[in-house]
Design an enzyme around this catalytic site. Sequence first.
Site: not given
Length: 281
Positions: A49-50, A88, A118, A120, A186
């Site tokens: 998602d970056s 993501d 993925k 979080e 991270e």
Amino acid sequence: MSANAETKALTPSDIASRKGKTPLVCLTAYTTPMARLVDAHCDIALVGDSVGMVLHGLSSTLGVTLDMMSLHGKAVRRGLERALMVVDMPFGSYEESPEQAFRNAARLMTETGCAAVKLEGGERMAATIGFLAARGVPVMAHVGLTPQAVNTLGGYHVQGRGGDAKRVMRDAAATAEAGAFAVVLEKVPEALARRITAEIAIPTIGIGASAACDGQILVVDDVLGMFTSFRPKFIKRYAELGEQVEAAIAAYARDVRERRFPGAEHVFGDAPKGIKGGEAA
């Protein structure tokens, strides 16, 4: 990489089996051309998602949508043969409930052809990870600094220092116990990342963590030096393409303004007799 019927795409199980072995090489990819380059050298291609910050100019990842992830996921899929493709799940697409997470994960897998998603979160997302894994959705987890929680965390700070180490340890362990096949660590202290890697059964993928992790991931544009002013400590720049690209654009602009481009070698003359226009080079 050219099409090759003998090329075997890596699976989440393949990645999980690499625990404690040759480190996993992971990079982000958002486009087909970059995916082809990443595929030649990496085990995992993450459609992160970056992309919202790297390609869309957003100030954080919070504005990224499922439609954006699907669009870029489809592009990356066309460029991969071997690397495991992970997409993501964007903010707001999985936190509400395990059922919401499954619907949106299924959508991403169906539309993009990715092999895993993925998300979080550690302990708070364990039930969701288990729900997805039990229904055929392989999950890569992400703990430590979780960018989608930047407002709660108060910025992009190192996580897990001092007494906070126990929380990050619990988060990582919870994802492994819930059924994640790997977990991103991270921006956590080196010693903590080393300890987590030694104590949990699934591969750890470090970013701003430790060389002792089972693999490493970075944003490919950071590796290539596409941003001239963005230089976080945990990134090693293997090129300075941003400076080269800017110099090339400046040179092009000068040539255009001074009428040096196009030159004689770049334009077309009249077609020779007997050849219709458009047929001659």
